[in-house]
Scaffold this motif. Sequence first.
Motif, PDB file in Angstrom:
ATOM      1  N   GLY A  86       0.773  -1.205   0.020  1.00 20.62           N
ATOM      2  CA  GLY A  86       0.041  -0.002  -0.026  1.00 20.62           C
ATOM      3  C   GLY A  86       0.989   1.079  -0.085  1.00 20.62           C
ATOM      4  O   GLY A  86       0.476   2.384   0.530  1.00 20.62           O
ATOM      5  N   LYS A  88       2.055   2.846  -2.768  1.00 23.41           N
ATOM      6  CA  LYS A  88       2.193   2.719  -4.445  1.00 23.41           C
ATOM      7  C   LYS A  88       2.523   4.281  -4.755  1.00 23.41           C
ATOM      8  O   LYS A  88       2.666   4.333  -6.094  1.00 23.41           O
ATOM      9  N   LYS A 121       1.551  -0.292  -9.373  1.00 20.89           N
ATOM     10  CA  LYS A 121       0.894  -1.237  -8.480  1.00 20.89           C
ATOM     11  C   LYS A 121       1.435  -2.507  -8.459  1.00 20.89           C
ATOM     12  O   LYS A 121       2.192  -2.914  -9.306  1.00 20.89           O
ATOM     13  N   HIS A 122       1.660  -3.310  -7.314  1.00 19.67           N
ATOM     14  CA  HIS A 122       2.023  -4.372  -7.000  1.00 19.67           C
ATOM     15  C   HIS A 122       1.141  -5.386  -7.017  1.00 19.67           C
ATOM     16  O   HIS A 122      -0.026  -5.338  -6.268  1.00 19.67           O
ATOM     17  N   LYS A 153      -6.427   5.724  -3.292  1.00 19.17           N
ATOM     18  CA  LYS A 153      -5.719   4.448  -3.988  1.00 19.17           C
ATOM     19  C   LYS A 153      -4.465   3.998  -4.111  1.00 19.17           C
ATOM     20  O   LYS A 153      -3.849   2.999  -4.185  1.00 19.17           O
ATOM     21  N   ASP A 154      -3.435   5.101  -3.715  1.00 17.79           N
ATOM     22  CA  ASP A 154      -2.055   4.750  -3.390  1.00 17.79           C
ATOM     23  C   ASP A 154      -1.637   4.149  -1.981  1.00 17.79           C
ATOM     24  O   ASP A 154      -0.918   3.477  -1.853  1.00 17.79           O
ATOM     25  N   ILE A 155      -2.897   4.344  -1.024  1.00 16.46           N
ATOM     26  CA  ILE A 155      -2.795   3.411   0.043  1.00 16.46           C
ATOM     27  C   ILE A 155      -3.741   2.424   0.257  1.00 16.46           C
ATOM     28  O   ILE A 155      -3.777   1.734   1.389  1.00 16.46           O
ATOM     29  N   THR A 156      -4.289   1.819  -0.847  1.00 13.54           N
ATOM     30  CA  THR A 156      -5.272   0.588  -0.770  1.00 13.54           C
ATOM     31  C   THR A 156      -4.798  -0.414  -1.091  1.00 13.54           C
ATOM     32  O   THR A 156      -3.806  -0.717  -1.964  1.00 13.54           O
ATOM     33  N   ILE A 157      -4.869  -1.750  -0.316  1.00 14.98           N
ATOM     34  CA  ILE A 157      -4.452  -2.832  -0.431  1.00 14.98           C
ATOM     35  C   ILE A 157      -6.088  -3.627  -0.845  1.00 14.98           C
ATOM     36  O   ILE A 157      -6.635  -3.764  -0.068  1.00 14.98           O
ATOM     37  N   CYS A 171      -4.160   0.180  -7.755  1.00 14.03           N
ATOM     38  CA  CYS A 171      -3.830   0.013  -6.180  1.00 14.03           C
ATOM     39  C   CYS A 171      -3.009  -1.243  -6.114  1.00 14.03           C
ATOM     40  O   CYS A 171      -2.996  -2.064  -7.213  1.00 14.03           O
ATOM     41  N   ASP A 172      -2.432  -1.611  -5.142  1.00 11.80           N
ATOM     42  CA  ASP A 172      -1.851  -2.957  -4.626  1.00 11.80           C
ATOM     43  C   ASP A 172      -2.885  -3.911  -4.293  1.00 11.80           C
ATOM     44  O   ASP A 172      -3.945  -3.651  -4.035  1.00 11.80           O
ATOM     45  N   ARG A 198      -0.618  -3.298   8.619  1.00 12.34           N
ATOM     46  CA  ARG A 198      -0.643  -2.178   7.934  1.00 12.34           C
ATOM     47  C   ARG A 198      -1.970  -1.376   8.186  1.00 12.34           C
ATOM     48  O   ARG A 198      -2.471  -1.082   7.536  1.00 12.34           O
ATOM     49  N   LYS A 235      -3.189   1.781   6.277  1.00 14.34           N
ATOM     50  CA  LYS A 235      -3.740   1.255   4.801  1.00 14.34           C
ATOM     51  C   LYS A 235      -5.091   1.171   4.672  1.00 14.34           C
ATOM     52  O   LYS A 235      -5.648   0.586   5.710  1.00 14.34           O
TER      53      LYS A 235
END
Lengths: 178, 376, 254
Positions: free
Chosen positions: B220, B222, B227-228, C47-51, C68-69, C89, C92
């Motif tokens: 998270g 990112k 994206k991973h 979106k950049d901190i979403t798993i 996102c991841d 986490r 997140k």
Amino acid sequence: MSVKLIISGFGGQGVLLLGDIIAYSALKEGKNVTWVPSYGPESRGGTCNCQVICSEKSIGSPVVDEPDILIAFNLPSVDKFMKTVKKGGIMLYDSSLVKEKPKRDDIKIYGIPATEISDVANMVMLGAYIELTKNIKLETVVNLALPEKLKGGKEKFIPKNIKAIKKGIEYVLKNFNF
Amino acid sequence: MKKNLENKIEKILIKGNDAVVEAALRSGLNGFFGYPITPASEIIEGFAKAYYEDLERKKKGLKPKYPEFQVFLQMESEIASINAALGGAATGKRVLTASSSPGISLKQEGISYIAGCELPVAIIDVMRGGPGLGNIAPEQGDYFQTVKGGGHGDYRLITLAPNSVQELAEFTCEIFELADKYRNPAVLLYDGYLGQMKEGVIFPKVKAKNYDRSSWAADGNKKGREKHIITSIYIAPEDMEKHKLRLKRKYDLIEEKEVRFENYKSDDADIVIVAYGIVSRIAKDVVEKARKEGIKVGLLRPITLWPFPKKEISQIADNAKAILTVELNMLGQMNEDVLISANGKCPVEFYGRCGGVIPKEKEILEKILEINRKVK
Amino acid sequence: MKKKNLEYILKSPKVEAFQNKTHYCPGCGHGILHKLLGDAMDELGIKDITIFIDSVGCSVFAYNYFDCDHIQVPHGRAPAVATAVKRLRPDKIVITYQGDGDLAAIGTAEIIHAANRGENITIIFVNNAIYGMTGGQLAPTTLIKQKSTTTPRGRFATEFGYPLKICEMLNTLKAPAYLERVALYDPLHIKKAKEAVKKALRMQIKGKGFSLVEVLSHCPTNWKMTPEESMKFVKEKMEKYYPLKIFRDREFKK
């Protein structure tokens, strides 16, 4: 030198703790030790036991099939393990619970009325063990093992335990000639 | 004398399962997820104790003993536990789950996913009797389900088999390192006997390598990167094959680099015992006893069950008159690998006790004498 | 009002969190739901901190669509995975996207226990009363008399029991913070669904605890209907059995 023990009795007689204290003391005296609680088929039949090895050399198998020393707290333990004791070995048993003196000619048998002497019978037996075998030192037990094993609110029982150990030693000195 | 002094100062008398907990915490464990089962329950209880003691320390404003240990959770099932471990590892954290044989069976689906996703998850299996509910006595019946992959699809698990409480502590640290090094699940496999036993232990001074997981983890973070995606699905056959061939190359590398074993007097031996775990210690005493009787016996103890010491056993098969595999199971599970490695170059016999019965030195010695009569 | 709803559907700005054209069948509800979930993620800037936890089912490829991841997980286990991810986490945002076969059949234990622990995660639960990816078999949510490939004469309660009401079941638990059931059969309901999804995410951002949105969705392919017929089916049949409502809302409760 290597000493193999089986300590056996009913659950609640402090069998595992006694083995643990012997192993811990031997470890602190520089020996290699193993301690295995009754586990597997041995745990059936109302007895609880542990196997302890204390050795100068590194220990191979921790399994004790033929003990040098047996400490038995009840009749089922005597019945089950006396026959496995190595020729020339030693058996200590609680004579307040095992009324009839067990017989085997090729081992030394010592009856200690541990339960009559104190309600911490396992500590009486520990005293007898120390005096009879000299395998561990009283100081190690008193100074290192008891404070380690009786922690977290159980410290208050230490004096009582020491008293019982000493009674065990006294009983051996009074009743058995060497 | 010096050795005695060391004992006095450093050695701790500790139960196998408890040593695993302490070693894992010293290895910088971030999360433990488990489900109670005998004879592995000391492990989940040990982590619970450490976790809540640290919480209390934090509440009192004191420094926690294991600052990296963030999460302890008893899950609703073995299945949930292995999947929680999957999740934790996927986000780049160091995680562990532990169970005993029937619990490990339940975890197999998750283990297959973890292998497919290439996640560094450490798994502990304290083996008990099976099949089915079996019993809680020690067996070595999980060799197949661990070494041969108990889940679906073809994959490998790095498997370490300790034979003392000291090794339980050391190898616990090792499985984390191996899992991270190869991004592969790694298993510590031992029988209930070792788990319940106490011995003196000097805990290894662990310096966990700082594995950079940020290049692949779904953590998270990112911002500023692509994206991973952690996944085991490759729908196109060509993609799946490519993925698997890459896994195979990794497995080949592990087979080349990570084989571990203990060779005890097997170089000049006529008969070599192959045994792991608790059995190897009994076998070691048998080696001595047999030699006293004039029979040259040795011991080859596989430490890594996968990768298996194939080459070493093949060499033994070249020189020895016979091999005897001793295990705590009835099928001779590891013996199949011994047979493959010996490849018909010398006779391979098997002696197994099961259900929790530990073979006595005498029994193994008798078997050795019998083999000796045959091969003389 | 109606016009405004349509405008949201037709003219909404490009959604950054949502990528590519989907692989879903024409008329499938997943596409709409993906769009509005991406929209909500954008609006909240997460979106950049979403798993994102991708579960087994038609939506397993969601990792192709959300920027996102992602962690793709075994069938039904998303809530267990999400539990560990969020706890390890905690800063997140963790979303699971699960179908009815995944969440309400094979993963029943995981969803109940994650909800019961009050995990601070967001579950998007797509209920289309059928197994989509495997080709139209009975789901725990399949309606009475509804046909599937494994209930060719329709579902009978005597054999397969009654359709499972997940929101109602979870509403018996003390811990969940937000439970709502929505649908996607017309612009108004799509708008409402969007608000629900966004609210569920907001609950997580605020640390309120477990949030789940059950989305009644349509599956024209496996229901063997036109898209219009399938939306009508949701409105006339599914909604009757699965009432649309907020079951639990603790957004402003301390």
